[in-house]
Scaffold this motif. Structure first.
Motif, PDB file in Angstrom:
ATOM      1  N   GLN A 227     -24.606-120.926 -43.678  1.00 54.97           N
ATOM      2  CA  GLN A 227     -25.016-121.765 -44.805  1.00 54.97           C
ATOM      3  C   GLN A 227     -24.355-121.251 -46.082  1.00 54.97           C
ATOM      4  OE1 GLN A 227     -29.049-123.368 -45.089  1.00 54.97           O
ATOM      5  NE2 GLN A 227     -29.234-122.492 -47.134  1.00 54.97           N
ATOM      6  N   THR A 228     -23.851-122.166 -46.881  1.00 55.39           N
ATOM      7  CA  THR A 228     -23.248-121.793 -48.159  1.00 55.39           C
ATOM      8  C   THR A 228     -24.242-122.044 -49.284  1.00 55.39           C
ATOM      9  OG1 THR A 228     -22.315-123.988 -48.584  1.00 55.39           O
ATOM     10  CG2 THR A 228     -20.985-122.450 -47.281  1.00 55.39           C
ATOM     11  N   GLU A 229     -23.953-121.477 -50.436  1.00 57.18           N
ATOM     12  CA  GLU A 229     -24.784-121.695 -51.617  1.00 57.18           C
ATOM     13  C   GLU A 229     -23.889-121.628 -52.845  1.00 57.18           C
ATOM     14  OE1 GLU A 229     -27.675-118.520 -51.895  1.00 57.18           O
ATOM     15  OE2 GLU A 229     -26.164-117.114 -52.604  1.00 57.18           O
TER      16      GLU A 229
ATOM     17  N   GLY B  95     -32.558-109.876 -60.241  1.00 50.92           N
ATOM     18  CA  GLY B  95     -31.410-108.985 -60.321  1.00 50.92           C
ATOM     19  C   GLY B  95     -31.024-108.347 -59.003  1.00 50.92           C
ATOM     20  N   ILE B  96     -31.586-108.838 -57.890  1.00 53.81           N
ATOM     21  CA  ILE B  96     -31.299-108.268 -56.575  1.00 53.81           C
ATOM     22  C   ILE B  96     -30.241-109.118 -55.880  1.00 53.81           C
ATOM     23  CG2 ILE B  96     -32.244-107.684 -54.314  1.00 53.81           C
ATOM     24  CD1 ILE B  96     -34.952-107.331 -55.651  1.00 53.81           C
ATOM     25  N   GLN B  97     -29.190-108.471 -55.410  1.00 56.81           N
ATOM     26  CA  GLN B  97     -28.153-109.151 -54.657  1.00 56.81           C
ATOM     27  C   GLN B  97     -28.000-108.467 -53.301  1.00 56.81           C
ATOM     28  OE1 GLN B  97     -24.590-109.336 -57.029  1.00 56.81           O
ATOM     29  NE2 GLN B  97     -25.638-110.270 -58.772  1.00 56.81           N
TER      30      GLN B  97
ATOM     31  N   GLU C  60     -19.673-131.090 -60.827  1.00 55.52           N
ATOM     32  CA  GLU C  60     -19.366-129.744 -61.320  1.00 55.52           C
ATOM     33  C   GLU C  60     -20.364-128.724 -60.769  1.00 55.52           C
ATOM     34  OE1 GLU C  60     -18.496-127.642 -65.674  1.00 55.52           O
ATOM     35  OE2 GLU C  60     -19.158-129.729 -65.551  1.00 55.52           O
ATOM     36  N   LYS C  61     -21.642-129.096 -60.724  1.00 56.73           N
ATOM     37  CA  LYS C  61     -22.678-128.191 -60.232  1.00 56.73           C
ATOM     38  C   LYS C  61     -22.485-127.864 -58.754  1.00 56.73           C
ATOM     39  CE  LYS C  61     -27.732-127.714 -59.984  1.00 56.73           C
ATOM     40  NZ  LYS C  61     -27.764-126.441 -60.711  1.00 56.73           N
ATOM     41  N   ALA C  62     -21.996-128.827 -57.992  1.00 54.69           N
ATOM     42  CA  ALA C  62     -21.841-128.633 -56.547  1.00 54.69           C
ATOM     43  C   ALA C  62     -20.536-127.948 -56.171  1.00 54.69           C
ATOM     44  CB  ALA C  62     -21.934-129.984 -55.839  1.00 54.69           C
ATOM     45  N   THR C  63     -19.630-127.798 -57.112  1.00 52.43           N
ATOM     46  CA  THR C  63     -18.292-127.293 -56.788  1.00 52.43           C
ATOM     47  C   THR C  63     -18.294-125.950 -56.053  1.00 52.43           C
ATOM     48  OG1 THR C  63     -17.284-128.516 -58.610  1.00 52.43           O
ATOM     49  CG2 THR C  63     -16.071-126.619 -57.772  1.00 52.43           C
ATOM     50  N   PRO C  64     -19.071-124.933 -56.484  1.00 51.30           N
ATOM     51  CA  PRO C  64     -19.006-123.642 -55.773  1.00 51.30           C
ATOM     52  C   PRO C  64     -19.399-123.734 -54.304  1.00 51.30           C
ATOM     53  CG  PRO C  64     -20.040-123.371 -57.927  1.00 51.30           C
ATOM     54  CD  PRO C  64     -19.925-124.841 -57.695  1.00 51.30           C
ATOM     55  N   THR C  65     -20.473-124.447 -53.996  1.00 52.10           N
ATOM     56  CA  THR C  65     -20.903-124.523 -52.596  1.00 52.10           C
ATOM     57  C   THR C  65     -19.967-125.406 -51.781  1.00 52.10           C
ATOM     58  OG1 THR C  65     -22.833-124.797 -51.172  1.00 52.10           O
ATOM     59  CG2 THR C  65     -22.519-126.469 -52.870  1.00 52.10           C
ATOM     60  N   LEU C  66     -19.395-126.440 -52.403  1.00 47.82           N
ATOM     61  CA  LEU C  66     -18.417-127.275 -51.704  1.00 47.82           C
ATOM     62  C   LEU C  66     -17.158-126.470 -51.381  1.00 47.82           C
ATOM     63  CD1 LEU C  66     -18.692-130.589 -53.772  1.00 47.82           C
ATOM     64  CD2 LEU C  66     -19.549-130.194 -51.458  1.00 47.82           C
TER      65      LEU C  66
ATOM     66  N   PRO D  78     -33.253-113.293 -29.535  1.00 46.72           N
ATOM     67  CA  PRO D  78     -31.888-113.568 -29.058  1.00 46.72           C
ATOM     68  C   PRO D  78     -31.630-115.028 -28.706  1.00 46.72           C
ATOM     69  CG  PRO D  78     -33.176-112.468 -27.360  1.00 46.72           C
ATOM     70  CD  PRO D  78     -33.998-112.430 -28.602  1.00 46.72           C
ATOM     71  N   PHE D  79     -32.691-115.818 -28.457  1.00 48.58           N
ATOM     72  CA  PHE D  79     -32.490-117.185 -27.994  1.00 48.58           C
ATOM     73  C   PHE D  79     -32.862-118.237 -29.039  1.00 48.58           C
ATOM     74  CE2 PHE D  79     -33.819-114.526 -24.350  1.00 48.58           C
ATOM     75  CZ  PHE D  79     -32.585-114.467 -23.706  1.00 48.58           C
ATOM     76  N   THR D  80     -33.252-117.803 -30.211  1.00 48.06           N
ATOM     77  CA  THR D  80     -33.667-118.739 -31.256  1.00 48.06           C
ATOM     78  C   THR D  80     -32.483-119.090 -32.149  1.00 48.06           C
ATOM     79  OG1 THR D  80     -35.900-117.817 -31.260  1.00 48.06           O
ATOM     80  CG2 THR D  80     -35.251-119.084 -33.196  1.00 48.06           C
ATOM     81  N   THR D  81     -32.390-120.354 -32.532  1.00 45.20           N
ATOM     82  CA  THR D  81     -31.311-120.803 -33.412  1.00 45.20           C
ATOM     83  C   THR D  81     -31.357-120.021 -34.723  1.00 45.20           C
ATOM     84  OG1 THR D  81     -31.447-123.021 -32.463  1.00 45.20           O
ATOM     85  CG2 THR D  81     -30.294-122.789 -34.570  1.00 45.20           C
ATOM     86  N   LEU D  82     -30.218-119.448 -35.095  1.00 50.06           N
ATOM     87  CA  LEU D  82     -30.149-118.585 -36.277  1.00 50.06           C
ATOM     88  C   LEU D  82     -29.119-119.119 -37.267  1.00 50.06           C
ATOM     89  CD1 LEU D  82     -30.673-115.992 -37.927  1.00 50.06           C
ATOM     90  CD2 LEU D  82     -28.976-114.842 -36.479  1.00 50.06           C
ATOM     91  N   SER D  83     -29.575-119.326 -38.488  1.00 45.58           N
ATOM     92  CA  SER D  83     -28.697-119.677 -39.605  1.00 45.58           C
ATOM     93  C   SER D  83     -28.668-118.506 -40.578  1.00 45.58           C
ATOM     94  CB  SER D  83     -29.220-120.935 -40.311  1.00 45.58           C
ATOM     95  OG  SER D  83     -28.482-121.203 -41.485  1.00 45.58           O
ATOM     96  N   VAL D  84     -27.507-118.231 -41.141  1.00 47.21           N
ATOM     97  CA  VAL D  84     -27.373-117.130 -42.104  1.00 47.21           C
ATOM     98  C   VAL D  84     -26.637-117.648 -43.338  1.00 47.21           C
ATOM     99  CG1 VAL D  84     -26.574-114.779 -42.513  1.00 47.21           C
ATOM    100  CG2 VAL D  84     -27.238-115.478 -40.200  1.00 47.21           C
ATOM    101  N   THR D  85     -27.208-117.381 -44.498  1.00 50.85           N
ATOM    102  CA  THR D  85     -26.586-117.800 -45.749  1.00 50.85           C
ATOM    103  C   THR D  85     -25.610-116.738 -46.237  1.00 50.85           C
ATOM    104  OG1 THR D  85     -28.512-119.094 -46.401  1.00 50.85           O
ATOM    105  CG2 THR D  85     -26.998-118.458 -48.148  1.00 50.85           C
ATOM    106  N   VAL D  86     -24.436-117.183 -46.640  1.00 54.22           N
ATOM    107  CA  VAL D  86     -23.434-116.307 -47.246  1.00 54.22           C
ATOM    108  C   VAL D  86     -23.628-116.362 -48.760  1.00 54.22           C
ATOM    109  CG1 VAL D  86     -20.966-115.981 -47.644  1.00 54.22           C
ATOM    110  CG2 VAL D  86     -21.789-116.605 -45.369  1.00 54.22           C
ATOM    111  N   PRO D  87     -23.882-115.231 -49.416  1.00 53.97           N
ATOM    112  CA  PRO D  87     -24.197-115.256 -50.851  1.00 53.97           C
ATOM    113  C   PRO D  87     -23.036-115.750 -51.713  1.00 53.97           C
ATOM    114  CG  PRO D  87     -24.784-113.139 -49.864  1.00 53.97           C
ATOM    115  CD  PRO D  87     -23.945-113.868 -48.865  1.00 53.97           C
ATOM    116  N   HIS D  88     -23.362-116.565 -52.697  1.00 55.34           N
ATOM    117  CA  HIS D  88     -22.328-117.048 -53.609  1.00 55.34           C
ATOM    118  C   HIS D  88     -21.852-115.950 -54.551  1.00 55.34           C
ATOM    119  CE1 HIS D  88     -25.734-117.508 -56.527  1.00 55.34           C
ATOM    120  NE2 HIS D  88     -24.809-117.144 -57.369  1.00 55.34           N
ATOM    121  N   THR D  89     -22.590-114.828 -54.593  1.00 59.65           N
ATOM    122  CA  THR D  89     -22.209-113.722 -55.472  1.00 59.65           C
ATOM    123  C   THR D  89     -20.949-113.009 -54.985  1.00 59.65           C
ATOM    124  OG1 THR D  89     -23.795-112.351 -54.256  1.00 59.65           O
ATOM    125  CG2 THR D  89     -24.549-113.326 -56.313  1.00 59.65           C
ATOM    126  N   LEU D  90     -20.563-113.256 -53.733  1.00 60.80           N
ATOM    127  CA  LEU D  90     -19.314-112.699 -53.216  1.00 60.80           C
ATOM    128  C   LEU D  90     -18.144-113.579 -53.645  1.00 60.80           C
ATOM    129  CD1 LEU D  90     -20.418-111.958 -49.524  1.00 60.80           C
ATOM    130  CD2 LEU D  90     -20.403-110.362 -51.458  1.00 60.80           C
TER     131      LEU D  90
END
Length: 637
Positions: free
Chosen positions: A534-536, A481-483, A553-559, A501-513
């Motif tokens: 990164q999307t989800e 239940g944590i978003q 259908e399952k992949a539609t939100p992240t696509l 500061p020099f390391t490759t950084l990926s950040v996921t954008v929550p699908h709850t938005l």
């Protein structure tokens, strides 16, 4: 459904005649099924990690390959898993679930603490299969499970529950609570009481210590008075000894209290506050500790530092290595800066009530500077060339295989990493733990990414050999239940960039938005210096169609997110969650530079099957068997 004599119910239960199936062999499930084995019943079991059931095999249990196989070999099947999503998977999956193969008049008993509405849904599905379903969550913690003294709250057909009594009596005392779902409602109410007792006991212990009282003396004095409770009997001694080994996980209390707060028309301010305290435990990395570890949150809030952090206790034999995280004993700073202020939950009157009355947790500020507690990695460990890590992304055919943010099972991670390496992936993503990183880099030369929502945990992992870090893989938090809000994710990103500061950084954008808000957050993350977005979305999609249509259908939100975000930012986009060999190429067409695949691989129990799945996705993306060159393989070592 006709109530007639068959191979299962209502033929009387008896050892040597009644076949029992058991799914879920964690601390509680393992102890419970041990009593059934000891009574002479034939038991078939299933668990995600076969190595963890060796002791049950030695006791006579048969290990089978899937929940469906267990059901096919059983008259009664018990399930004792983690979350409602797990319950849905092991019971209702049309191919591998229990109800796909349980015999007519077979009985399903779900002992998981789950949602009442799901219990009623399962009952309807069982009726359609000419089976019976009982929801029977338990209370009594590990001690009650081991001693056969659990309280069992049973919901469903009263006659079936009475028929099950010979099995229930081996594990504790069962009471019929009413129609389907009543057992789960009873367990939620039970957890509200347990949580309140734990909160009171924790506050009392902290008050006593701050007042200069000796912990054990105080405990012995109050346990026999009006303050004495079952909770104190079960957990008080462990709190005194600071033994927080899990019998009932703290993260499950977040789930249980959240289900109570989800009920319409309920105003439960105490439960809402209690849940936020347990969320604080999870945010501090202590979600796998026992629920009595709640006292650690109180200690941190009161600046009690003269204790070893719970994860340094010699009694706690967990898979997670917490080396280099001693500073988290000062974790109120982290709790306030990252977790509680920005975590959102479903809207309900109880949590709203707290917010309207200035919840003290949200306004808390620690008496020290949280930035001083973060350890920086040596500069040498921050110099992995980004162009090497990002090469596959820049060529728009990256394939990252994900083991899971909360997966610390070394055997499973070794299999996932090996499958990624042998199957043709370009990257592998594991939980943020130095020991796991050291394991991974011994097994592969692929760039290793580590995932966490704790910026201070990244530096030790990078020192151990990780070349990429990711703020993401939120699925395990959603189940509790944590978003995460945009503001919190931006703070996590800023802190990570400050430390690494020099390391490759990926950040996921929550699908709850909402999709527009996902795009706005991606644009803000680009400004903060993220290298990859990164999307989800796969977890939020429930396909209504079978086969290929269902996969699409399952992949539609992240696509959809990948399509929208890739057109709004200039940095790389990775499409993740709910993808398969069918939909992975669609992600590249939508604008992604690569794809991330998790459960399609890490939930498989066989290494060969894992490699085959990775290979099928790599083939769909047009990747060669050995994509990473020998030159790149030696670049880091």
């Amino acid at each position: 459904m006709a109530e007639e004599v068959g191979a299962c119910y209502p033929t009387p239960i008896w050892p040597g005649r009644t076949r029992v199936g058991w799914i879920g062999t964690g601390v509680m499930g393992s102890a419970m099924v041990s009593h059934i084995l000891a009574a002479g019943y034939a038991v078939a079991i299933y668990a995600r990690s076969p190595a963890k059931v060796d002791h049950l095999r030695r006791a006579g249990a048969r290990f089978l390959a899937s929940p469906a196989d267990v059901a096919r070999s059983s008259d009664v099947v018990f399930t004792m898993v983690g979350h409602p999503s797990d319950v849905r998977s092991v019971i209702l999956d049309p191919t591998t679930g229990v109800l796909s193969s349980l015999c007519d008049n077979g009985v399903l008993v779900d002992c998981t603490s789950s949602h009442p509405t799901l219990a009623r849904e399962i009952e309807e599905a069982a009726k359609a299969k000419s089976c019976w379903s009982i929801d029977a969550p338990v209370s009594g913690a590990e001690q009650g499970a081991k001693n056969g003294k659990l309280a069992i709250f049973a919901g469903g057909n009263e006659e079936v529950i009475e028929w099950l009594r010979p099995l229930f009596d081996l594990m504790g005392k069962a009471r019929w609570m009413g129609r389907a779902g009543s057992g789960q409602s009873s367990k939620i109410a039970n957890q509200i009481v347990v949580g309140a007792n734990l909160m009171g006991m924790s506050e009392a212990m902290v008050f006593a210590e701050k007042a200069g009282l000796e912990r054990n003396g105080f405990f012995e004095a109050v346990r026999s008075g009006a303050a004495g409770t079952k909770v104190m009997e079960l957990f008080g001694g462990k709190v005194v000894e600071r033994d927080y080994e899990a019998g009932a996980l703290a993260e499950y209390m977040v789930k249980d209290l959240g289900m109570g707060l989800d009920e319409e028309g309920m105003v439960l301010p105490g439960a809402a506050l209690n849940r936020q305290l347990f969320m604080g435990m999870v945010a501090n990395g202590d979600g796998k500790l026992g629920i009595h570890g709640l006292v650690t949150v109180m200690e941190r809030m009161n600046n009690i530092r003269n204790v070893s952090p719970p994860y340094l206790q010699t009694s706690l034999q967990g898979p997670k290595n917490h080396r280099g995280r001693e500073d988290m004993a000062l974790g109120v700073a982290k709790l306030v800066a990252f977790a509680i202020p920005s975590c959102s939950t479903k809207s309900h009157s109880s949590s709203s009530l707290l917010l309207q009355h200035n919840d003290p947790l949200l306004g808390l500020r620690p008496p020290f500077n949280s930035r001083q507690t973060v350890r920086r990695a040596p500069r040498a460990s921050l110099s992995t060339p980004k162009e090497s890590v990002l090469r596959a992304f820049n060529e728009r055919r990256a394939l990252k295989i994900i083991s899971g943010l909360q997966n610390f099972d070394k055997e499973n991670i070794a299999s996932v990493v090996t499958a990624a390496d042998k199957g043709g992936a370009t990257h592998v993503d594991i939980a943020c733990d130095p020991e796991l990183v050291e394991l991974a880099v011994k097994l592969t030369s692929l760039p290793v990414c580590v995932s966490s929502v704790d910026p201070s945990a990244f530096a030790p992992a990078v020192e151990a050999g990780a070349q990429m870090v990711e703020i993401g893989n939120y699925d395990s938090f959603y189940e509790m239940g944590i978003q995460f809000s945009p503001d919190q994710i931006l703070k996590l990103t800023q802190e990570t960039k400050r430390i690494l500061p020099f390391t490759t950084l990926s950040v996921t954008v929550p699908h709850t938005l909402t999709l527009p808000d996902q795009v706005k957050l991606a644009e803000a993350l680009e400004q903060e210096g993220a290298d990859i977005i990164q999307t989800e979305g796969g977890k939020c999609s429930n396909p209504s169609k079978p086969g290929i249509l269902g996969l699409i259908e399952k992949a539609t939100p992240t696509l959809a997110a990948a399509y929208s975000i890739s057109r709004a930012v200039k940095i790389l986009v990775m499409c993740s969650s709910g993808l398969s060999s069918v939909t992975a190429p669609m992600a590249l067409t939508a604008g992604a530079a690569g794809v991330g695949v998790g459960s399609a691989v890490n939930k498989l129990n066989d290494l060969i099957a894992m490699i085959a799945e990775v290979r099928s996705i790599a083939d769909a993306l047009g990747l060669p068997i050995t994509y990473v060159s020998e030159e790149q393989r030696t670049a880091y070592y």
